[in-house]
Write a protein that holds these residues in place. Structure first.
Motif, short mmCIF file in Angstrom:
data_model
loop_
_atom_site.label_atom_id
_atom_site.label_comp_id
_atom_site.label_asym_id
_atom_site.label_seq_id
_atom_site.Cartn_x
_atom_site.Cartn_y
_atom_site.Cartn_z
N GLY A 1 0.95 -1.01 -0.10
CA GLY A 1 -0.19 -0.13 -0.09
C GLY A 1 0.80 1.13 0.03
N LEU A 2 2.02 1.21 -0.33
CA LEU A 2 2.93 2.27 -0.26
C LEU A 2 2.74 3.32 -1.61
CD1 LEU A 2 5.33 3.42 1.23
CD2 LEU A 2 7.00 2.23 -0.74
N PRO A 3 2.36 4.52 -1.37
CA PRO A 3 2.22 5.48 -2.42
C PRO A 3 3.26 5.50 -3.52
CG PRO A 3 1.72 6.77 -0.41
CD PRO A 3 2.44 5.20 -0.02
N PHE A 4 2.83 5.71 -4.67
CA PHE A 4 3.70 5.68 -5.81
C PHE A 4 5.27 6.69 -5.74
CE2 PHE A 4 -0.20 3.82 -7.71
CZ PHE A 4 0.53 2.78 -8.31
N TRP A 5 4.58 7.86 -4.92
CA TRP A 5 5.51 8.99 -4.96
C TRP A 5 6.76 8.62 -3.68
CZ3 TRP A 5 6.53 11.81 -0.54
CH2 TRP A 5 5.56 11.81 0.53
N VAL A 6 6.18 8.00 -2.90
CA VAL A 6 7.12 7.30 -1.79
C VAL A 6 8.13 6.68 -2.44
CG1 VAL A 6 7.25 6.48 0.42
CG2 VAL A 6 5.47 7.97 -0.12
N ALA A 7 7.65 5.62 -3.02
CA ALA A 7 8.44 4.55 -3.60
C ALA A 7 9.62 5.31 -4.69
CB ALA A 7 7.71 3.65 -4.49
N GLY A 8 9.09 6.15 -5.48
CA GLY A 8 9.90 6.98 -6.35
C GLY A 8 11.15 7.78 -5.42
N LEU A 9 10.77 8.28 -4.35
CA LEU A 9 11.68 9.05 -3.56
C LEU A 9 12.81 8.22 -2.96
CD1 LEU A 9 12.49 11.97 -2.47
CD2 LEU A 9 10.70 11.46 -0.52
N VAL A 10 12.19 7.08 -2.45
CA VAL A 10 13.18 6.08 -1.86
C VAL A 10 14.33 5.43 -2.65
CG1 VAL A 10 13.30 3.86 -0.50
CG2 VAL A 10 11.52 5.36 0.25
N ILE A 11 13.74 5.17 -3.83
CA ILE A 11 14.65 4.77 -4.97
C ILE A 11 15.55 5.77 -5.61
CG2 ILE A 11 14.77 3.64 -7.20
CD1 ILE A 11 11.63 2.55 -6.70
N MET A 12 14.94 7.11 -5.55
CA MET A 12 15.79 8.10 -5.97
C MET A 12 17.17 8.22 -5.13
SD MET A 12 13.53 10.99 -7.05
CE MET A 12 14.89 12.33 -7.01
N ILE A 13 16.73 8.19 -3.57
CA ILE A 13 18.03 8.16 -2.63
C ILE A 13 19.02 7.05 -2.73
CG2 ILE A 13 18.52 8.43 -0.26
CD1 ILE A 13 15.65 9.75 0.20
N LEU A 14 18.37 5.75 -2.78
CA LEU A 14 19.40 4.62 -2.77
C LEU A 14 20.31 4.60 -4.06
CD1 LEU A 14 16.76 2.21 -1.55
CD2 LEU A 14 18.72 3.24 -0.12
N VAL A 15 19.41 4.91 -5.28
CA VAL A 15 20.14 4.86 -6.40
C VAL A 15 21.35 6.05 -6.31
CG1 VAL A 15 20.18 5.12 -8.92
CG2 VAL A 15 18.53 3.94 -7.82
N GLY A 16 21.21 7.10 -6.08
CA GLY A 16 21.88 8.42 -5.86
C GLY A 16 23.17 7.85 -5.24
N VAL A 17 23.11 7.52 -3.94
CA VAL A 17 24.15 7.06 -3.26
C VAL A 17 25.11 6.39 -3.68
CG1 VAL A 17 24.74 5.95 -1.06
CG2 VAL A 17 22.78 7.31 -0.88
N VAL A 18 24.62 5.18 -4.50
CA VAL A 18 25.63 4.13 -5.27
C VAL A 18 26.38 4.71 -6.25
CG1 VAL A 18 25.49 1.96 -6.25
CG2 VAL A 18 24.01 2.14 -4.17
#
Length: 505
Positions: free
Chosen positions: A199-216
């Motif tokens: 039930g995670l909102p789409f925008w929240v998923a996008g934000l989390v992925i942005m942070i993780l990918v950016g760090v790597v």
């Protein structure tokens, strides 16, 4: 926004149909057949050899596949994991579901055909990638279709301009593809699955992925390779174990499922006349489209990271390309297809989705595998697939960030890649919010556009692949005393010869 997306979809449909049906598929399968013939069906006749020298060497004590002594470049195993990170992904889950839903069970047969010939296409790409690679100003290997188009095809009489133009086109298409197949469709699939499972909102998923990918990816290829080296083996084994449980839970359906796949691959039960032609065309097209989306053989994508390995023999890295396609499509995609067909979530003959969501509508293709796993594991099955998709898609995004970065580097220079990486991360949010079907269609279009110049290069340079392969077989399998063919450039040829001689002493 809806009107804009509608226009994008129409333009995309026009380009996509032209590239795939009229040019892409013919060139794709034709190249695979050509390279299979020239190498004397290497994937079969030397199966034991390439298996022993790829996955077999991973577990061999003292093997050089894990050698990380080169501070600027990555090991052969890391190059495989980074390439698999980009190939073993959403294509293995949502791509297989999409193939079945759109082309019926028969599409799986054509995925196998695409993989069989794609093994030698991928092999040839990697051989050429190592043979024509160069080091940049930072001491890192740079290789890929753009280099063998420019330095290989371009070196042929009267082909300098066409080689340079095709190299540029490939790089442009690769950058675009990195935002499609490597970003939009991957992130979109993560968002759909975690929304359904948690039930995670789409925008929240996008934000989390942005942070993780950016760090790597800000840490460059070495950091990406280090992360994928840990994620890929874990995620592949985890998924295969789950799929095998479903396989054995429905083992009684084995004969019926594979019988249906073969019968419907050729439209045996289709009525007659034009309907047969349409049916076969649909099945073949979707099988090949999803086959190449899954294993990427022919795109010229994974060769960019394979070329960064510390391998000295072009054929050694070529054999990793064979294993990559085999593991991706023949093993993982087949298990996914069986899970979908055995679970009853689709009609085996037509591919019609039989499971509805809470709104009473048929499940999206990207959620079909979760529904299939749910039939055996209960609610945990949906969560399991959501986790698998998260890992697969996340690693695919990392892998494609390397491809796009390498293409960008070819076009604009090494220092400018930081701008590409920043924009790549920002696009992730669009992927989370974009409609699923459009994200996938855009990916297919970019795949086709990227594939064409690459395959032109592979076909034009097929005599080089034949020469290198014959030289390797003569030296390594027939024990003939011949000078190794390792690089198109004398300085690198000499360097690699000396390294090989030192290792053999």
């Amino acid at each position: 926004m809806d009107a804009f997306l509608s226009q994008v979809a129409k333009i995309n449909d026009a380009i996509n149909g032209f590239v795939w049906v009229k040019i892409g598929l013919i060139l794709l399968i034709g190249t695979g057949v050509l390279m299979t013939g020239l190498t004397k069906v290497f994937q079969i006749t030397h199966f034991r050899h390439w298996w022993k020298n790829t996955i077999g060497r991973v577990f061999q004590k003292g093997s050089d596949v894990h050698d990380k002594s080169d501070a600027k470049n990555i090991s052969q195993f890391q190059s495989l994991c980074t390439a698999l990170a980009a190939t073993v992904g959403v294509g293995n889950i949502a791509g297989v579901a999409s193939a079945i839903a759109s082309g019926g069970a028969g599409a799986i047969f054509w995925m196998w055909v695409a993989a069989f010939f794609g093994m030698m296409t991928n092999y040839s790409e990697n051989v050429l990638g190592i043979y024509y690679r160069r080091k940049n100003k930072q001491g890192e290997w740079c290789g890929g279709a753009m280099y063998y188009l420019r330095d290989g095809l371009g070196a042929k009489k009267g082909c300098k301009t066409i080689g340079a133009v095709l190299a540029t086109l490939f790089s442009v298409f690769c950058v675009l593809a990195s935002f499609g197949i490597g970003n939009l469709s991957q992130v979109n699939t993560i968002a759909v699955n975690v929304n359904q499972a948690f039930g995670l909102p789409f925008w929240v998923a996008g934000l989390v992925i942005m942070i993780l990918v950016g760090v790597v990816i800000i840490g460059g290829l070495k950091r990406i390779a280090s992360v994928t080296e840990k994620i890929v083996p874990f995620m592949v084994i985890l998924y295969i174990v789950g799929a095998l449980i479903i396989f054995f839970a429905h083992i009684s359906k084995f004969g019926a499922i594979f019988g249906t796949i073969f019968r419907h691959a050729f439209g045996v039960k289709a009525v007659a006349g034009g309907f047969v032609g349409i049916s076969v065309k649909t099945v073949v097209t979707w099988g090949f489209k999803r086959g190449v989306f899954s294993n990427e053989a022919g795109l010229g994508s994974s060769v960019m990271v394979h070329s960064c390995s510390n391998a000295k023999e072009p054929v050694h890295q070529g054999m990793w390309g064979i294993f990559e396609v085999f593991a991706d499509t023949i093993i993982v995609c087949t298990l996914t297809a069986f899970a979908i067909l055995a679970s009853g979530v689709v009609n085996m003959q037509t591919g019609e989705v039989l499971v509805m969501n809470s709104a009473g509508k048929a499940l999206e293709q990207t959620a079909l595998v979760g529904a299939a796993f749910q039939t055996v594991f209960g609610s945990a099955g949906t969560m399991f697939i959501a986790l698998a998709v998260l890992l697969f898609a996340f690693s695919t995004v990392l892998g494609w960030s390397v491809y796009g970065s390498k293409a960008w580097e070819y076009l604009f220079g090494t220092k400018s890649t930081i701008g590409y990486k920043v924009f790549f991360v920002l696009v992730i949010m669009a992927g989370a919010l974009l409609k699923s079907s459009l994200a996938w269609d855009i990916s297919d279009t970019f795949n086709g556009l990227m594939m064409i110049p690459n395959l032109i290069g592979v076909v034009a340079l097929s005599p080089i692949v034949y020469k290198i392969t014959r030289n390797y077989v003569d030296r390594k399998l027939k024990n003939k005393k011949e000078k190794p063919v390792l690089s198109a450039f004398p300085d690198i040829q000499k360097e690699h010869e000396e390294a090989i001689l030192k290792n053999e002493e």
